[in-house]
Design an enzyme around this catalytic site. Structure first.
Site, PDB file in Angstrom:
ATOM      1  N   LYS A  52       0.220   3.338  -2.942  1.00  0.00           N
ATOM      2  CA  LYS A  52      -0.957   4.209  -3.029  1.00  0.00           C
ATOM      3  C   LYS A  52      -0.576   5.686  -2.920  1.00  0.00           C
ATOM      4  CE  LYS A  52      -3.874   0.586  -0.981  1.00  0.00           C
ATOM      5  NZ  LYS A  52      -4.542   0.113   0.235  1.00  0.00           N
TER       6      LYS A  52
ATOM      7  N   TYR B  57      -4.646   3.325   8.039  1.00  0.00           N
ATOM      8  CA  TYR B  57      -5.981   2.745   8.187  1.00  0.00           C
ATOM      9  C   TYR B  57      -6.609   3.165   9.504  1.00  0.00           C
ATOM     10  CZ  TYR B  57      -3.829   0.087   4.504  1.00  0.00           C
ATOM     11  OH  TYR B  57      -3.164  -0.250   3.373  1.00  0.00           O
TER      12      TYR B  57
ATOM     13  N   TYR C 268      -3.979  -2.596 -10.074  1.00  0.00           N
ATOM     14  CA  TYR C 268      -3.803  -2.258  -8.651  1.00  0.00           C
ATOM     15  C   TYR C 268      -2.828  -3.245  -7.985  1.00  0.00           C
ATOM     16  CZ  TYR C 268      -5.078  -2.411  -3.672  1.00  0.00           C
ATOM     17  OH  TYR C 268      -5.035  -2.473  -2.305  1.00  0.00           O
TER      18      TYR C 268
ATOM     19  N   VAL D 116       1.197  -3.762   3.766  1.00  0.00           N
ATOM     20  CA  VAL D 116       1.177  -5.061   4.442  1.00  0.00           C
ATOM     21  C   VAL D 116       2.433  -5.906   4.190  1.00  0.00           C
ATOM     22  CG1 VAL D 116      -1.341  -5.297   4.718  1.00  0.00           C
ATOM     23  CG2 VAL D 116      -0.238  -6.187   2.653  1.00  0.00           C
TER      24      VAL D 116
ATOM     25  N   SER E  52       0.796  -1.241   0.000  1.00  0.00           N
ATOM     26  CA  SER E  52       0.000   0.000   0.000  1.00  0.00           C
ATOM     27  C   SER E  52       0.820   1.279   0.000  1.00  0.00           C
ATOM     28  CB  SER E  52      -0.933   0.009   1.197  1.00  0.00           C
ATOM     29  OG  SER E  52      -1.990  -0.881   0.935  1.00  0.00           O
TER      30      SER E  52
END
Ligand code: GLU
Length: 307
Positions: free
Chosen positions: A66, A243, A191, A261, A63
């Site tokens: 992102k 998160y 993605y 992760v 991530s």
């Protein structure tokens, strides 16, 4: 400040906790990573690096990618991007479906999975296809890292695709609300490809410099984004980068940051340095357990936080 001594102290203090994290096993290709690994790097504005541990070992950035896709989408779409996604913390796990249903398929922010999948869809539109869009994302990552060898691990990308039921569900839900333009499998595949890019903490701390310096690389002087856009990306990293533990990270570390992760975390000390830390064992929120601990020690020992 003697950054090298501080990093040396940190590795001593965190090593006993490496066994306590749990490697992400919902992606089978990541399940076999040895959890007892640690690396931390900082890169200063003149390119000087201070490192400790396995700072050249490549890992799955997951991530953290992102941040890079959000940068490109914000650059191209500016505030129009917020017709598709929000910029508020979700207070929910990274792959939650529930909020997306309540909020009619509009993801809370670009860093939860639904938001990042949506940003990927916007980039496919902008570039006119997923292959070219992926190549451009990779080129961007190579440019900010000043390293042309960075690439994606296809085994990890395939493994994610084979087990990506939840991400497919998120994409399908957005599609059902008319908030996804391209084919679900095409978007999710791209993605997973950018999530499967592999980098080291040395590369990632270098890559963060444009965000520490108002959108301009302090070494090459390349302007990647406007100052106001860099401010916004840092703000979203601070409020949404971890998160449902984003508040906790801001509270204990006090820097804009983004986790993945794969166990990596990037962080920014504005006007001073890029930081990256890696320890594959995760906590219950899917953030690196020891990575978070190391950053907390770093800001406590140096007094470097934005607050
Ligand atoms: N590719 C991962 C997923 O979609 C990214 C999650 C993360 O790094 O937090 O599940």
């Amino acid at each position: 400040m003697d950054y090298q001594s501080i990093l040396n102290e940190i590795i001593q203090e965190v090593t006993p906790f490496l066994k306590d994290g749990k490697v992400a096993d919902y992606i089978p290709a990541l399940e076999n990573v040895d959890p007892e690994q640690f690396a931390m790097s900082i890169t200063m504005f003149d390119g000087t690096q201070f490192t400790v541990g396995q700072a050249d070992t490549l890992f799955s950035i997951q991530s953290i990618s992102k941040v890079f896709t959000f940068t490109l989408a914000l650059k191209f779409y500016r505030s129009n991007l917020y017709k598709r996604i929000g910029h508020e913390p979700s207070g929910n796990p990274f792959n939650s479906l529930v909020q997306l249903e309540y909020e009619h398929g509009k993801p809370r922010n670009p860093f939860i999975n639904a938001g990042a999948i949506n940003v990927t869809d916007a980039l496919i539109n902008y570039y006119g296809g997923s292959d070219i869009a992926y190549k451009e994302v990779l080129n961007f990552i190579r440019s900010i890292s000043n390293n042309d060898l960075i690439t994606c691990n296809e085994v990890v990308a395939t493994s994610e695709m084979e087990h990506g039921y939840r991400n497919m569900a998120l994409a399908n839900l957005m599609k059902s609300f008319n908030n996804l333009d391209n084919e679900v499998s095409d978007v999710v595949q791209m993605y997973f490809k950018h999530c499967s890019v592999e980098m080291s903490t040395n590369m990632l701390s270098r890559a963060m410099l444009y965000l520490a310096n108002h959108g301009t690389d302090p070494i090459t002087d390349k302007i990647y984004i406007r100052e106001s856009q860099a401010k916004r990306i840092n703000a979203v990293m601070l409020t949404c980068g971890h998160y449902d533990a984003s508040g906790d990270f801001a509270y204990h570390v006090g820097l804009p940051g983004k986790s993945g992760v794969g166990g990596g975390i990037v962080a920014v000390v504005p006007k001073l340095m890029g930081i990256s830390v890696w320890a594959p064992g995760l906590n219950a929120n899917g953030n690196s357990l020891v990575g978070t601990m190391a950053l907390k020690l770093f800001t406590s020992k140096t007094g470097l936080s934005i607050f």
